[in-house]
Design a protein around this motif. Structure first.
Motif, PDB file in Angstrom:
ATOM      1  N   ASP A   3      81.179 -11.063 -35.795  1.00  0.00           N
ATOM      2  CA  ASP A   3      82.200 -11.226 -34.700  1.00  0.00           C
ATOM      3  C   ASP A   3      83.403 -10.351 -34.676  1.00  0.00           C
ATOM      4  N   GLU A   4      83.879  -9.869 -35.825  1.00  0.00           N
ATOM      5  CA  GLU A   4      85.133  -9.097 -35.645  1.00  0.00           C
ATOM      6  C   GLU A   4      84.745  -7.763 -34.940  1.00  0.00           C
ATOM      7  N   LYS A  10      84.278  -8.154 -31.202  1.00  0.00           N
ATOM      8  CA  LYS A  10      85.697  -8.396 -30.502  1.00  0.00           C
ATOM      9  C   LYS A  10      86.288  -6.935 -30.402  1.00  0.00           C
ATOM     10  N   ARG A  28      84.880  -4.791 -27.778  1.00  0.00           N
ATOM     11  CA  ARG A  28      84.832  -5.253 -26.430  1.00  0.00           C
ATOM     12  C   ARG A  28      86.350  -5.027 -26.000  1.00  0.00           C
ATOM     13  N   GLU A  29      87.299  -5.006 -26.772  1.00  0.00           N
ATOM     14  CA  GLU A  29      88.954  -5.007 -26.520  1.00  0.00           C
ATOM     15  C   GLU A  29      89.461  -3.654 -26.674  1.00  0.00           C
TER      16      GLU A  29
END
Length: 202
Positions: free
Chosen positions: A100-101, A104, A107-108
């Motif tokens: 998940d990290e 994230k 994406r960012e």
């Protein structure tokens, strides 16, 4: 060519031509990332893998920390306000990140700022190397730099500071340069080549 100049050349080969062109060979970053779209750079191909963007960020943070141990001063990450520029919330290299990290950050992260940061790290590495003599390579890393890196969060909040200090107490500047500025990058260019095969397949 002396040993310091050789290390500088090997490091150049792991960066883009923005840092400098090696006397022989090509710039791995230019070759590996050429022609990839933003979507391809951000994509995590499948569970358990990283994105190319994440790997580039991880390489940059790792080299920045490692050369700080050699040269002192401030990490490029700190003095350039790169956390805000890259839109990355944490200060460590991401070793141990969950899926998940990884997703994230992929994406960012600001991709332009990410490439700018990695170039700035490469330029700092080259500057540190130019300040060294061959005899300096055998000197031990300054433990004060290790302590400051730990305090600054470069190894993450859960890092075992005592163990890190013990480990680095026996390591030389040549070790830090060879691992953080050269071989670590080489290994991850192999990873990027694998990811690239997935994200360009369709």
């Amino acid at each position: 060519m002396d040993s310091v100049a050789l290390l500088a050349q090997l490091n150049l080969r792991n960066h883009s031509s923005r840092v400098g062109k090696p006397l022989e060979g090509t710039n791995a970053e230019d070759t590996a990332l050429q022609g990839l779209s933003d979507e391809q750079l951000r994509r995590v191909p499948q569970a358990g893998m990283n994105s190319i963007a994440w790997v580039v960020w991880h390489m940059a943070r790792t080299e920045d920390t490692g050369l700080y141990l050699v040269g002192g001063g401030k990490q490029v990450f700190e003095e350039g306000g790169w956390a805000a520029k890259m839109k990355v919330a944490h200060r460590h290299s991401g070793t141990g990140h969950t899926s998940d990290e990884v997703a994230k950050l992929s994406r960012e992260v600001d991709l332009i700022a990410l490439r700018d940061y990695r170039a700035a790290v490469g330029q700092r590495t080259q500057s540190v190397l130019k300040s060294l003599s061959a005899a300096d390579l055998d000197a031990k890393v300054d433990i004060a730099n290790v302590k400051r890196a730990i305090s600054a969060g470069a190894y993450g909040e859960s890092a075992d500071g005592v163990a890190l200090e013990k480990t680095w107490s026996t390591r030389t500047k040549s070790y830090a340069i060879t691992v953080y500025a050269i071989t670590h990058n080489v290994g991850h260019w192999g990873e990027i080549t694998t990811i690239k095969g997935f994200v360009t397949a369709n």
